[in-house]
Design a protein around this motif. Sequence first.
Motif, short mmCIF file in Angstrom:
data_model
loop_
_atom_site.label_atom_id
_atom_site.label_comp_id
_atom_site.label_asym_id
_atom_site.label_seq_id
_atom_site.Cartn_x
_atom_site.Cartn_y
_atom_site.Cartn_z
N GLY A 214 19.46 14.93 -21.35
CA GLY A 214 18.75 15.04 -20.08
C GLY A 214 19.59 14.82 -18.84
O GLY A 214 19.05 14.43 -17.80
N GLN A 215 20.90 15.08 -18.91
CA GLN A 215 21.76 14.80 -17.78
C GLN A 215 21.76 15.94 -16.75
O GLN A 215 21.77 17.13 -17.12
CB GLN A 215 23.20 14.58 -18.25
N PRO A 216 21.75 15.62 -15.45
CA PRO A 216 21.86 16.65 -14.42
C PRO A 216 23.31 17.06 -14.23
O PRO A 216 24.22 16.22 -14.26
CB PRO A 216 21.31 15.96 -13.17
N VAL A 217 23.52 18.35 -14.03
CA VAL A 217 24.86 18.89 -13.77
C VAL A 217 24.77 19.88 -12.62
O VAL A 217 23.83 20.68 -12.55
CB VAL A 217 25.43 19.62 -15.02
N ALA A 218 25.73 19.80 -11.71
CA ALA A 218 25.80 20.76 -10.60
C ALA A 218 27.00 21.67 -10.81
O ALA A 218 28.10 21.20 -11.09
CB ALA A 218 25.92 20.03 -9.27
#
Length: 299
Positions: A214-218
């Motif tokens: 569930g990690q956010p990545v940009a």
Amino acid sequence: MTPPPTPQPGEAVRLRFAPEGRAARLRFALQGRPLVWSALRRAERVSADLNVQERFHLQQEISRQVLGHLGVQLDVRGLENIGPGPYLIAPLHEGIADVLCLLQLPLPMRFVARREIFGWPSVGAAITRLGHLPIDPEHLLGGFRDLWRGTSAILGGGESVVVFPQGTVVGIQADFQRGVFEVARRVGAAILPVALSGTHRIWEHPFAPTLRYGQPVALTVLPPISARTLQTAHLDTLRVQTRQAVKAAALAPGLPPPRFFDPDRDGYWDGFRLVIDPDFSTLAARMERHRAALLTGTA
């Protein structure tokens, strides 16, 4: 604090995954691990004469499946900056998950990777079969020659080539090396800069086996640097400008924070070509003192 031992070039690698939390461990054991190894075996068995579009669709499908299982929240920006290519793609580098995220861009691509990765269990056989490009960055002349020749051949076939200009996953403070700019000039290709942040939280290899869901990545695609600009500009000035623009994009407010290198936690990576970006002057001076102490035997 004693940092964990850092890998050395050519050292055998054991791939370990340690999901955070009991539910994550169960989920990975039942679904994640079988998915990863099944994908690698599938890649190992592809035809030796795989064409550009077949490789493109296979790699995108595998990356989409793994990202989906991991619940990665991928925020992609700047797609309007992508033309038909092919490009030399120059992204920031935080970890293995960079590859999965970059494969979601609408460009057929192959990756440049350290030669020892081609000897990793299962991974090596898969990326060899898919035609990715091994180099040895610690051998400057040979590594540059392999990069130049391999890139020229891949671009000539219509695929973009991903070259991580930092050459390391230690953190955002690593400097950009000159190689990608020199190769782009020699082969007459445009460079597509890409800012990535947050991928280091997905799988912390080689610093730790920690795996997170569930990690956010940009992922932010910056405007390309044209082949004409690369022919006429001062390459070192262009390298610095590109480095600063990409890192500014990764550090923009509201995005997942990038990885920051801390030698006390991560080790000094003495066996590798690790140069700290002079814009991070305190760490750069500290690394210079450490290198000087090694040369004089006082470290």
